[in-house]
Write a protein that holds these residues in place. Sequence first.
Motif, PDB file in Angstrom:
ATOM      1  N   ARG A 139       1.011  -1.056   0.534  1.00  0.00           N
ATOM      2  CA  ARG A 139      -0.182  -0.084   0.002  1.00  0.00           C
ATOM      3  C   ARG A 139       1.084   1.405  -0.106  1.00  0.00           C
ATOM      4  O   ARG A 139       0.483   2.514   0.325  1.00  0.00           O
ATOM      5  N   SER A 140       2.483   1.116   0.317  1.00  0.00           N
ATOM      6  CA  SER A 140       2.475   2.410   0.613  1.00  0.00           C
ATOM      7  C   SER A 140       3.543   2.289  -0.591  1.00  0.00           C
ATOM      8  O   SER A 140       4.792   3.140  -0.446  1.00  0.00           O
ATOM      9  N   SER A 141       4.281   0.797  -0.760  1.00  0.00           N
ATOM     10  CA  SER A 141       5.535   0.322  -1.697  1.00  0.00           C
ATOM     11  C   SER A 141       7.220   0.702  -0.307  1.00  0.00           C
ATOM     12  O   SER A 141       7.742   1.005  -1.336  1.00  0.00           O
ATOM     13  N   GLY A 142       6.450   0.585   0.761  1.00  0.00           N
ATOM     14  CA  GLY A 142       7.796   0.880   1.618  1.00  0.00           C
ATOM     15  C   GLY A 142       8.184  -0.556   2.256  1.00  0.00           C
ATOM     16  O   GLY A 142       7.603  -1.471   2.101  1.00  0.00           O
ATOM     17  N   VAL A 143       9.745  -0.976   2.038  1.00  0.00           N
ATOM     18  CA  VAL A 143      10.464  -1.770   2.631  1.00  0.00           C
ATOM     19  C   VAL A 143      10.003  -1.999   4.304  1.00  0.00           C
ATOM     20  O   VAL A 143      10.832  -0.893   5.106  1.00  0.00           O
ATOM     21  N   LEU A 144       9.261  -2.842   4.679  1.00  0.00           N
ATOM     22  CA  LEU A 144       9.283  -3.252   6.336  1.00  0.00           C
ATOM     23  C   LEU A 144      10.265  -3.757   7.056  1.00  0.00           C
ATOM     24  O   LEU A 144      10.661  -3.058   8.489  1.00  0.00           O
ATOM     25  N   TRP A 145      10.910  -4.485   6.581  1.00  0.00           N
ATOM     26  CA  TRP A 145      11.717  -4.951   7.281  1.00  0.00           C
ATOM     27  C   TRP A 145      13.302  -5.532   6.092  1.00  0.00           C
ATOM     28  O   TRP A 145      12.777  -6.605   4.986  1.00  0.00           O
ATOM     29  N   HIS A 146      14.246  -5.801   6.395  1.00  0.00           N
ATOM     30  CA  HIS A 146      15.618  -6.453   4.873  1.00  0.00           C
ATOM     31  C   HIS A 146      16.521  -7.189   6.032  1.00  0.00           C
ATOM     32  O   HIS A 146      16.850  -7.185   7.010  1.00  0.00           O
ATOM     33  N   ALA A 147      16.614  -8.386   6.044  1.00  0.00           N
ATOM     34  CA  ALA A 147      17.625  -8.891   5.848  1.00  0.00           C
ATOM     35  C   ALA A 147      19.286  -8.650   4.706  1.00  0.00           C
ATOM     36  O   ALA A 147      18.563  -9.324   3.466  1.00  0.00           O
ATOM     37  N   GLY A 148      20.428  -8.601   4.983  1.00  0.00           N
ATOM     38  CA  GLY A 148      21.386  -9.397   4.213  1.00  0.00           C
ATOM     39  C   GLY A 148      22.229  -7.690   3.992  1.00  0.00           C
ATOM     40  O   GLY A 148      21.727  -6.729   3.979  1.00  0.00           O
ATOM     41  N   LEU A 149      23.509  -7.941   3.462  1.00  0.00           N
ATOM     42  CA  LEU A 149      23.778  -6.192   3.387  1.00  0.00           C
ATOM     43  C   LEU A 149      24.627  -6.379   1.302  1.00  0.00           C
ATOM     44  O   LEU A 149      25.133  -7.287   1.119  1.00  0.00           O
ATOM     45  N   PRO A 150      23.672  -5.334   1.100  1.00  0.00           N
ATOM     46  CA  PRO A 150      24.737  -5.592  -0.529  1.00  0.00           C
ATOM     47  C   PRO A 150      25.903  -5.004  -0.718  1.00  0.00           C
ATOM     48  O   PRO A 150      25.971  -3.823   0.000  1.00  0.00           O
ATOM     49  N   GLY A 151      25.886  -5.766  -1.762  1.00  0.00           N
ATOM     50  CA  GLY A 151      27.150  -6.075  -2.037  1.00  0.00           C
ATOM     51  C   GLY A 151      28.687  -6.730  -1.054  1.00  0.00           C
ATOM     52  O   GLY A 151      29.761  -6.912  -1.993  1.00  0.00           O
ATOM     53  N   THR A 152      28.140  -7.439  -0.085  1.00  0.00           N
ATOM     54  CA  THR A 152      28.795  -8.760  -0.259  1.00  0.00           C
ATOM     55  C   THR A 152      27.522  -9.942   0.270  1.00  0.00           C
ATOM     56  O   THR A 152      26.908  -9.520   1.373  1.00  0.00           O
ATOM     57  N   CYS A 153      27.449 -10.851  -1.117  1.00  0.00           N
ATOM     58  CA  CYS A 153      27.320 -11.611  -1.186  1.00  0.00           C
ATOM     59  C   CYS A 153      27.965 -13.087  -0.724  1.00  0.00           C
ATOM     60  O   CYS A 153      28.467 -13.856  -1.527  1.00  0.00           O
ATOM     61  N   VAL A 154      27.564 -13.839   1.259  1.00  0.00           N
ATOM     62  CA  VAL A 154      28.495 -14.351   1.421  1.00  0.00           C
ATOM     63  C   VAL A 154      27.793 -14.659   2.561  1.00  0.00           C
ATOM     64  O   VAL A 154      26.857 -14.449   3.038  1.00  0.00           O
ATOM     65  N   HIS A 155      27.624 -16.525   2.392  1.00  0.00           N
ATOM     66  CA  HIS A 155      27.038 -17.096   3.854  1.00  0.00           C
ATOM     67  C   HIS A 155      27.512 -16.674   5.069  1.00  0.00           C
ATOM     68  O   HIS A 155      28.449 -16.609   5.690  1.00  0.00           O
ATOM     69  N   ASN A 156      26.482 -15.977   5.619  1.00  0.00           N
ATOM     70  CA  ASN A 156      26.927 -15.523   7.459  1.00  0.00           C
ATOM     71  C   ASN A 156      25.232 -14.770   7.883  1.00  0.00           C
ATOM     72  O   ASN A 156      25.465 -13.649   8.548  1.00  0.00           O
ATOM     73  N   PRO A 157      24.792 -15.944   8.222  1.00  0.00           N
ATOM     74  CA  PRO A 157      23.077 -15.568   8.020  1.00  0.00           C
ATOM     75  C   PRO A 157      23.519 -15.317  10.080  1.00  0.00           C
ATOM     76  O   PRO A 157      24.263 -15.459  10.306  1.00  0.00           O
ATOM     77  N   PRO A 158      22.495 -13.969  10.646  1.00  0.00           N
ATOM     78  CA  PRO A 158      21.598 -12.753   9.845  1.00  0.00           C
ATOM     79  C   PRO A 158      21.934 -11.771   9.010  1.00  0.00           C
ATOM     80  O   PRO A 158      21.187 -11.109   8.150  1.00  0.00           O
ATOM     81  N   ARG A 159      23.565 -11.788   9.357  1.00  0.00           N
ATOM     82  CA  ARG A 159      24.338 -10.072   8.669  1.00  0.00           C
ATOM     83  C   ARG A 159      24.207 -10.119   7.719  1.00  0.00           C
ATOM     84  O   ARG A 159      24.010  -9.628   6.582  1.00  0.00           O
ATOM     85  N   GLN A 160      24.851 -11.827   6.940  1.00  0.00           N
ATOM     86  CA  GLN A 160      24.900 -11.810   5.397  1.00  0.00           C
ATOM     87  C   GLN A 160      24.436 -12.790   4.518  1.00  0.00           C
ATOM     88  O   GLN A 160      24.343 -13.886   5.176  1.00  0.00           O
ATOM     89  N   TYR A 161      24.022 -12.522   3.316  1.00  0.00           N
ATOM     90  CA  TYR A 161      23.320 -14.041   2.609  1.00  0.00           C
ATOM     91  C   TYR A 161      24.174 -14.050   1.504  1.00  0.00           C
ATOM     92  O   TYR A 161      24.457 -12.867   0.570  1.00  0.00           O
ATOM     93  N   GLY A 162      24.225 -15.275   0.762  1.00  0.00           N
ATOM     94  CA  GLY A 162      25.713 -15.080  -0.500  1.00  0.00           C
ATOM     95  C   GLY A 162      24.379 -15.671  -1.410  1.00  0.00           C
ATOM     96  O   GLY A 162      23.891 -16.792  -1.817  1.00  0.00           O
ATOM     97  N   SER A 163      23.724 -14.247  -1.767  1.00  0.00           N
ATOM     98  CA  SER A 163      22.789 -14.435  -3.297  1.00  0.00           C
ATOM     99  C   SER A 163      21.867 -15.059  -3.113  1.00  0.00           C
ATOM    100  O   SER A 163      21.670 -16.700  -4.003  1.00  0.00           O
ATOM    101  N   PRO A 164      20.365 -14.766  -1.934  1.00  0.00           N
ATOM    102  CA  PRO A 164      19.856 -14.945  -2.390  1.00  0.00           C
ATOM    103  C   PRO A 164      18.385 -15.681  -3.232  1.00  0.00           C
ATOM    104  O   PRO A 164      18.269 -14.696  -3.736  1.00  0.00           O
ATOM    105  N   ASN A 165      18.220 -16.290  -3.124  1.00  0.00           N
ATOM    106  CA  ASN A 165      17.131 -16.857  -4.460  1.00  0.00           C
ATOM    107  C   ASN A 165      15.748 -17.234  -4.271  1.00  0.00           C
ATOM    108  O   ASN A 165      15.054 -17.902  -5.069  1.00  0.00           O
ATOM    109  N   GLY A 166      16.006 -17.655  -2.941  1.00  0.00           N
ATOM    110  CA  GLY A 166      14.515 -17.957  -2.386  1.00  0.00           C
ATOM    111  C   GLY A 166      14.348 -17.606  -0.711  1.00  0.00           C
ATOM    112  O   GLY A 166      15.068 -17.836  -0.033  1.00  0.00           O
ATOM    113  N   MET A 167      13.205 -17.048  -0.568  1.00  0.00           N
ATOM    114  CA  MET A 167      12.693 -16.915   0.508  1.00  0.00           C
ATOM    115  C   MET A 167      11.258 -16.865   1.180  1.00  0.00           C
ATOM    116  O   MET A 167      10.712 -16.757   0.913  1.00  0.00           O
TER     117      MET A 167
END
Length: 319
Positions: A139-167
């Motif tokens: 309804r507002s096109s806003g982002v309520l919540w996100h996890a991950g660090l743009p520019g750093t696609c490595v496996h280190n959840p919950p701070r970083q994710y390695g190119s996530p293709n499914g949620m």
Amino acid sequence: MSRAGAGHLAPGSDPSVLPGPVLIADRDNNRVLVVDPQGRVRWQFPRKGDLAPGQKFPVPDDAFFSPDGRQIIVTEEDSQVVTVVDVARHRIVWRHGRLNKPGGGTSRLHHPDDAMMLRSGNVVVADIMNCRVLEMFPRSSGVLWHAGLPGTCVHNPPRQYGSPNGMFPLGNGHFLITEINGDWVDEIDQHGHVFWSTHPPGVTYPSDTNRYGPNAYLTVDYSDPGQVLLFDKSGKVLWRFRHGGARGLSKPSLALPLPNGDIILNDDANDRVIVVDPKKNRIVWQYGHKGAPGSGPGHLNNPDGLDLLPPHSYADSLH
């Protein structure tokens, strides 16, 4: 949804294995279809006149019904947008991102994948090239919540994710995240808790992991030859469907469980949607002609997403 024409299934297909019609994102035909168990097209978007002047609907990768079944959430990954289509009106009613303009922040996406609508009406999505997962408020096109660090696609959840293709939501506030880099699957919540992480054994390109049953998870290997895998959270293999040659899968991208225990999946590069019976270890239903892309009756062209018509949709399985 109207029923029209004769069915178009591969020989030997058994319509009774399906509980109802199937929604298919027919990617390279730039359309989404609803096909009944007999192989008849019952609904299609877009038809002539469905798009407003200037609107485009390119390469729909994934499509899922909203929890009430009135809308379809379509991810157009290569076009950098998530689109919501009203089923009855045949109209686009919401879009997030800018068509063919990748980016980050709160207004743009970069290769979004598998957007789904929660019962709250919010939309969750894996944003592959931004290395993040998001929950958006249409309804507002806003982002309520996100996890991950743009520019750093490595496996280190919950701070970083390695190119996530499914949620994939699990219905209890948890999500299954599939990471391409490193071949990881994680169960997380929005508070940053990681319940478990594991490697699907023998999979080189995991895609769209979701729950099959208690401590049983379903993923596909987006490779050629591809495979379908059932495994538990410790990484133990419960079942595998993998063949070479003429019987092989080619870049399957999504598999979902059916109420009878069978598994329906996109065999993308083979231009078909199939149902596999794990007990018989064979294909029992097929729509599309293997290796023969087309747009006519019974044909698909690189189908990349699917769901079941409510009350058997993925959203309904979250009760």
